[in-house]
Write a protein that holds these residues in place. Structure first.
Motif, PDB file in Angstrom:
ATOM      1  N   GLN A 191       0.656   2.604  -6.156  1.00 27.09           N
ATOM      2  CA  GLN A 191       1.714   3.306  -6.865  1.00 27.09           C
ATOM      3  C   GLN A 191       2.837   2.306  -7.148  1.00 27.09           C
ATOM      4  O   GLN A 191       3.280   1.570  -6.246  1.00 27.09           O
ATOM      5  N   VAL A 192       3.330   2.263  -8.374  1.00 22.52           N
ATOM      6  CA  VAL A 192       4.283   1.237  -8.771  1.00 22.52           C
ATOM      7  C   VAL A 192       5.578   1.319  -7.956  1.00 22.52           C
ATOM      8  O   VAL A 192       6.071   0.310  -7.430  1.00 22.52           O
ATOM      9  N   LEU A 205       6.407  -0.263   9.593  1.00 21.66           N
ATOM     10  CA  LEU A 205       5.795   0.950  10.138  1.00 21.66           C
ATOM     11  C   LEU A 205       5.748   2.054   9.085  1.00 21.66           C
ATOM     12  O   LEU A 205       4.739   2.773   8.962  1.00 21.66           O
ATOM     13  N   VAL A 206       6.804   2.172   8.296  1.00 22.18           N
ATOM     14  CA  VAL A 206       6.805   3.159   7.202  1.00 22.18           C
ATOM     15  C   VAL A 206       5.730   2.811   6.176  1.00 22.18           C
ATOM     16  O   VAL A 206       5.013   3.693   5.662  1.00 22.18           O
ATOM     17  N   ALA A 207       5.573   1.538   5.873  1.00 21.80           N
ATOM     18  CA  ALA A 207       4.548   1.120   4.914  1.00 21.80           C
ATOM     19  C   ALA A 207       3.151   1.448   5.421  1.00 21.80           C
ATOM     20  O   ALA A 207       2.277   1.877   4.653  1.00 21.80           O
ATOM     21  N   LEU A 208       2.913   1.239   6.714  1.00 22.73           N
ATOM     22  CA  LEU A 208       1.602   1.567   7.286  1.00 22.73           C
ATOM     23  C   LEU A 208       1.308   3.070   7.177  1.00 22.73           C
ATOM     24  O   LEU A 208       0.210   3.483   6.756  1.00 22.73           O
ATOM     25  N   ILE A 209       2.297   3.866   7.592  1.00 26.49           N
ATOM     26  CA  ILE A 209       2.071   5.320   7.614  1.00 26.49           C
ATOM     27  C   ILE A 209       1.845   5.863   6.205  1.00 26.49           C
ATOM     28  O   ILE A 209       1.013   6.771   5.987  1.00 26.49           O
ATOM     29  N   THR A 210       2.540   5.326   5.225  1.00 28.48           N
ATOM     30  CA  THR A 210       2.435   5.852   3.845  1.00 28.48           C
ATOM     31  C   THR A 210       1.370   5.142   3.012  1.00 28.48           C
ATOM     32  O   THR A 210       1.234   5.429   1.823  1.00 28.48           O
ATOM     33  N   TRP A 211       0.652   4.205   3.609  1.00 23.92           N
ATOM     34  CA  TRP A 211      -0.347   3.464   2.823  1.00 23.92           C
ATOM     35  C   TRP A 211      -1.381   4.368   2.149  1.00 23.92           C
ATOM     36  O   TRP A 211      -1.691   4.175   0.965  1.00 23.92           O
ATOM     37  N   ALA A 223      -0.047   5.670  -0.964  1.00 22.99           N
ATOM     38  CA  ALA A 223       0.489   4.704  -1.908  1.00 22.99           C
ATOM     39  C   ALA A 223      -0.540   4.227  -2.919  1.00 22.99           C
ATOM     40  O   ALA A 223      -0.177   3.743  -3.996  1.00 22.99           O
ATOM     41  N   VAL A 224      -1.814   4.338  -2.582  1.00 22.13           N
ATOM     42  CA  VAL A 224      -2.861   3.909  -3.525  1.00 22.13           C
ATOM     43  C   VAL A 224      -2.990   4.955  -4.629  1.00 22.13           C
ATOM     44  O   VAL A 224      -2.765   6.159  -4.427  1.00 22.13           O
TER      45      VAL A 224
END
Length: 421
Positions: free
Chosen positions: A57-58, A97-103, A106-107
């Motif tokens: 996701q951009v 940690l936020v990036a991991l949880i929302t990965w 995000a795709v």
């Protein structure tokens, strides 16, 4: 006759020590090491970030990328000025940690198996290291297990590559082991630095306390010596002054006492200046002339030799007290008196002698301070030594030496020798 013990005065001002292991120094090392780690692993992850950007996701891709890599830049700047390091490190750990949880969200297509390893994989160690720097031990330990476990679970999902659970467990275990090593190293070094800092603070506190106690003792000896030399002796001489010569002597002693009391406050026990032996001999000559007593002043080998001012003052004052004692107690004009100042073998010796009545040191009352305080302790505090050779009816010789010939770690003794028949 033994004197009360007193340790010698240090002739130098102690230098401030620089501790090679300390909390602030380690914090600086950790901050800059974390900044270097972020640069190295961040550059390694950049190609994968660019390659995977089309499938993400951009908005998420830009926000997370700016947050994490901007955090690396913030850590680098904070490590340079050593301000806000923990805040920047905490921001990186939380952003990761936020990036991991929302990965998975995000795709663009969560059901499509991604062919590449998520680029967050290259930054797991940096995130756990940032947590170790920013958080307490227990919070950092929880983060050490939480972040790799979440990454392992994401690896099982299609958005994370859809790998087998064993492969995901191995990746998570590898991250835990590597991050755990960093956390253990940081924790051990912090505990070691705390122990060193605590020990250093205790040592400095004890040293300061010892210095204060030592300065108090020096002040006590100085005050006792001044009171005895300048006040009590003058009062005693004045009370016994019946003849014109005795009254003149008492008057001279009173003037000297007032001068001594006026200048005593300006003398410090840690004075690092020096005094020539020639000037000390001249002071003794002036004193003898003012006393009006027949005292021969001798000198040998003085040349241009100098000694510390506190040692010169102690030798001079002790010699003056010995001269005054001789004039008052040894006898009249038929007694020969002399003072010799000699320099030999890196040692100065001041000898005050007479052929008078002598005395029994054991019979001197304890409240009499002339020998014990004005001579013995005063010279011992300056690093010197006093010895007394006397015998009733056969004169007295007081020998003052500086420095002591043999260092004495225990109480300094006054050597008193009663000559044999």
């Amino acid at each position: 006759m033994a004197a009360d013990g007193a340790s010698s005065v240090p002739t130098f001002r102690p230098r401030q020590t620089r501790n090679p292991i300390s909390g602030p120094l380690l914090d600086k090392i950790f901050a800059r090491a974390l900044a270097a780690l972020g640069v190295v692993f961040g550059l390694q992850a950049v190609p994968f970030v660019i390659a995977q950007q089309p499938s993400m996701q951009v908005a998420w891709g830009w926000i997370i990328s700016i947050a994490i890599f901007g955090g690396f830049i913030a850590i680098g700047l904070a490590s340079t000025v050593m301000r806000g390091v923990e805040t920047a490190a905490a921001f990186v750990a939380i952003s990761f940690l936020v990036a991991l949880i929302t990965w998975p969200l995000a795709v663009q297509d969560p059901t499509h198996v991604q062919p590449q390893v998520p680029w967050l994989w290259y930054l797991v160690t940096v995130a756990t290291s940032a947590a170790a720097v920013a958080f307490s031990l227990w919070v950092a330990t929880g983060y050490l297990f939480l972040a790799p476990v979440i990454y392992g679970l994401i690896r099982i999902t299609p958005s994370g590559g859809g790998v087998e659970p064993l492969r995901a467990a191995l990746d998570a275990s590898y991250s835990i082991i590597l991050g755990g090593a960093v956390l253990i190293l940081i924790t051990l070094l912090r505990q070691a630095s705390m122990s060193v800092d605590t020990a250093q603070n205790m040592a400095v506190a004890r040293y300061s306390s010892a210095i204060r106690e030592h300065a108090t003792e020096l002040e006590r000896v100085q005050v006792d010596a001044i009171v005895h030399d300048s006040v009590l002796t003058t009062f005693i001489s004045a009370s016994r002054a019946f003849s014109p010569d005795e009254r003149a002597l008492a008057t001279t002693m009173a003037r000297n006492a007032m001068s001594h009391l006026t200048t005593a406050a300006s003398v410090t026990p840690f004075d690092e200046s020096s005094t020539s032996l020639t000037s000390m001999r001249e002071r003794i000559q002036v004193l003898v002339a003012n006393l009006g007593a027949d005292v021969e002043v001798r000198a040998k080998g003085l040349d241009d030799h100098v000694i510390p001012a506190n040692a010169a003052e102690a030798l001079y004052s002790a010699a003056v007290q010995a001269i005054v004692n001789s004039v008052q107690h040894a006898g009249g004009d038929d007694v020969s008196r002399w003072v010799s100042v000699n320099w030999a073998r890196e040692m100065v010796t001041v000898e005050v002698g007479d052929t008078g009545s002598g005395f029994n040191p054991a019979a001197v009352p304890g409240e009499r301070l002339g020998v014990r305080v004005s001579i013995t302790e005063r010279l011992a505090n300056a690093g010197g030594e006093a010895s007394i050779h006397t015998k009733t009816g056969s004169g007295t010789v007081i020998r003052l030496t500086w420095p002591r010939a043999v260092p004495r770690p225990q109480a300094v003794r006054t050597h008193v020798v009663e000559d044999e028949e």
